[in-house]
Design an enzyme around this catalytic site. Structure first.
Site, PDB file in Angstrom:
ATOM      1  N   ASN A  40       0.835  -1.199   0.000  1.00  0.00           N
ATOM      2  CA  ASN A  40       0.000   0.000   0.000  1.00  0.00           C
ATOM      3  C   ASN A  40       0.873   1.253   0.000  1.00  0.00           C
ATOM      4  O   ASN A  40       1.949   1.283   0.602  1.00  0.00           O
ATOM      5  CB  ASN A  40      -1.014   0.002   1.157  1.00  0.00           C
ATOM      6  CG  ASN A  40      -0.413  -0.226   2.520  1.00  0.00           C
ATOM      7  OD1 ASN A  40       0.589  -0.919   2.660  1.00  0.00           O
ATOM      8  ND2 ASN A  40      -1.009   0.359   3.531  1.00  0.00           N
ATOM      9  N   GLU A  42       0.298   5.250   0.671  1.00  0.00           N
ATOM     10  CA  GLU A  42      -0.649   6.259   1.138  1.00  0.00           C
ATOM     11  C   GLU A  42      -0.259   7.650   0.664  1.00  0.00           C
ATOM     12  O   GLU A  42       0.888   7.887   0.237  1.00  0.00           O
ATOM     13  CB  GLU A  42      -0.731   6.213   2.678  1.00  0.00           C
ATOM     14  CG  GLU A  42      -1.273   4.867   3.149  1.00  0.00           C
ATOM     15  CD  GLU A  42      -1.515   4.780   4.638  1.00  0.00           C
ATOM     16  OE1 GLU A  42      -1.041   5.667   5.393  1.00  0.00           O
ATOM     17  OE2 GLU A  42      -2.189   3.814   5.051  1.00  0.00           O
ATOM     18  N   CYS A  51      -4.208   0.546  -2.417  1.00  0.00           N
ATOM     19  CA  CYS A  51      -3.971  -0.683  -1.652  1.00  0.00           C
ATOM     20  C   CYS A  51      -2.909  -1.554  -2.327  1.00  0.00           C
ATOM     21  O   CYS A  51      -2.698  -1.490  -3.551  1.00  0.00           O
ATOM     22  CB  CYS A  51      -5.252  -1.502  -1.552  1.00  0.00           C
ATOM     23  SG  CYS A  51      -6.547  -0.753  -0.575  1.00  0.00           S
ATOM     24  N   GLU A  53      -3.031  -4.686  -3.010  1.00  0.00           N
ATOM     25  CA  GLU A  53      -3.585  -5.600  -4.011  1.00  0.00           C
ATOM     26  C   GLU A  53      -3.668  -4.946  -5.382  1.00  0.00           C
ATOM     27  O   GLU A  53      -3.312  -5.535  -6.400  1.00  0.00           O
ATOM     28  CB  GLU A  53      -4.997  -6.050  -3.600  1.00  0.00           C
ATOM     29  CG  GLU A  53      -5.048  -6.864  -2.328  1.00  0.00           C
ATOM     30  CD  GLU A  53      -5.245  -6.007  -1.079  1.00  0.00           C
ATOM     31  OE1 GLU A  53      -4.703  -4.878  -1.012  1.00  0.00           O
ATOM     32  OE2 GLU A  53      -5.931  -6.481  -0.157  1.00  0.00           O
ATOM     33  N   CYS A  84     -10.189  -5.100   0.471  1.00  0.00           N
ATOM     34  CA  CYS A  84     -11.294  -4.134   0.565  1.00  0.00           C
ATOM     35  C   CYS A  84     -12.208  -4.269  -0.655  1.00  0.00           C
ATOM     36  O   CYS A  84     -11.885  -4.948  -1.633  1.00  0.00           O
ATOM     37  CB  CYS A  84     -10.748  -2.708   0.677  1.00  0.00           C
ATOM     38  SG  CYS A  84     -10.210  -2.009  -0.896  1.00  0.00           S
ATOM     39  N   CYS A  87     -10.726  -3.332  -4.109  1.00  0.00           N
ATOM     40  CA  CYS A  87      -9.778  -4.340  -4.594  1.00  0.00           C
ATOM     41  C   CYS A  87     -10.496  -5.591  -5.070  1.00  0.00           C
ATOM     42  O   CYS A  87     -10.092  -6.222  -6.047  1.00  0.00           O
ATOM     43  CB  CYS A  87      -8.754  -4.681  -3.514  1.00  0.00           C
ATOM     44  SG  CYS A  87      -7.610  -3.311  -3.225  1.00  0.00           S
TER      45      CYS A  87
HETATM   46  N1  THU Z   1      -5.118  -1.582   2.696  1.00  0.00           N
HETATM   47  C1  THU Z   1      -4.537  -2.417   1.772  1.00  0.00           C
HETATM   48  O1  THU Z   1      -3.482  -2.121   1.222  1.00  0.00           O
HETATM   49  N2  THU Z   1      -5.169  -3.571   1.492  1.00  0.00           N
HETATM   50  C2  THU Z   1      -6.278  -4.038   2.134  1.00  0.00           C
HETATM   51  O2  THU Z   1      -6.751  -5.121   1.820  1.00  0.00           O
HETATM   52  C3  THU Z   1      -6.893  -3.249   3.215  1.00  0.00           C
HETATM   53  C4  THU Z   1      -6.379  -1.857   3.349  1.00  0.00           C
HETATM   54  C5  THU Z   1      -4.403  -0.358   3.061  1.00  0.00           C
HETATM   55  C6  THU Z   1      -5.007   0.931   2.624  1.00  0.00           C
HETATM   56  C7  THU Z   1      -4.464   1.883   3.661  1.00  0.00           C
HETATM   57  O3  THU Z   1      -3.169   2.302   3.262  1.00  0.00           O
HETATM   58  C8  THU Z   1      -4.331   1.054   4.911  1.00  0.00           C
HETATM   59  O4  THU Z   1      -4.317  -0.288   4.486  1.00  0.00           O
HETATM   60  C9  THU Z   1      -5.424   1.265   5.939  1.00  0.00           C
HETATM   61  O5  THU Z   1      -6.673   1.135   5.361  1.00  0.00           O
END
Ligand code: THU
Length: 127
Positions: A40, A42, A51, A53, A84, A87
């Site tokens: 991920n 941000e 994310c 994925e 999520c 994704c």
């Molecule tokens: N996140 C992911 O990378 N994958 C997931 O399946 C759930 C959430 C990340 C997004 C964000 O940077 C952090 O986790 C918190 O939501």
């Protein structure tokens, strides 16, 4: 440990998550055996965060891969973290009903199919 889970775990170390502190790694295995990883990333706007994925899927697509077997997702949670909603939609569109392995850092893992967590998806067949 499964090599795909290992790859996702390694990718997780590159996560850029200064706002949530929640690091995620993903690894996508193509039909030819190649592995594409993601973490991920941000952003200060929050909404531009992507994310792990989706990073893995878009990396694979951009390198020309089109058929996939499995995705592993690794996070540091007692119960393995599922993908999520956004994704799930992207995975369905580009990977179909692939095997999804959810794992945590302690080696707890569970395997399911995307359709188990994403039943009755919207896709191009409705257009
Ligand atoms: N996140 C992911 O990378 N994958 C997931 O399946 C759930 C959430 C990340 C997004 C964000 O940077 C952090 O986790 C918190 O939501």
């Amino acid at each position: 440990m499964d090599s795909l889970v290992q790859a996702a775990s390694k990718a997780r170390a590159n996560a850029h998550a200064p706002f949530s502190g929640f690091k995620v790694g993903a690894a996508l295995e193509a039909e030819d055996g190649r592995i594409y990883t993601g973490c991920n990333v941000e952003n200060a706007t929050y909404s531009l965060t992507i994310c792990a994925e989706r990073v893995a899927v878009f990396k694979a697509l951009s390198e020309g891969a089109r058929k996939f077997r499995r995705m592993a997702i690794v996070a540091d949670t007692p119960s393995p973290t599922p993908p999520c909603g956004s994704c799930r939609q992207i995975l369905w569109e580009f990977c179909g009903d692939v095997e999804v392995i959810l794992a945590n850092l302690e080696g707890k893992a569970e395997s399911l199919r995307l359709s188990d967590v994403f039943p009755r998806p919207f896709d191009a067949s409705y257009l």
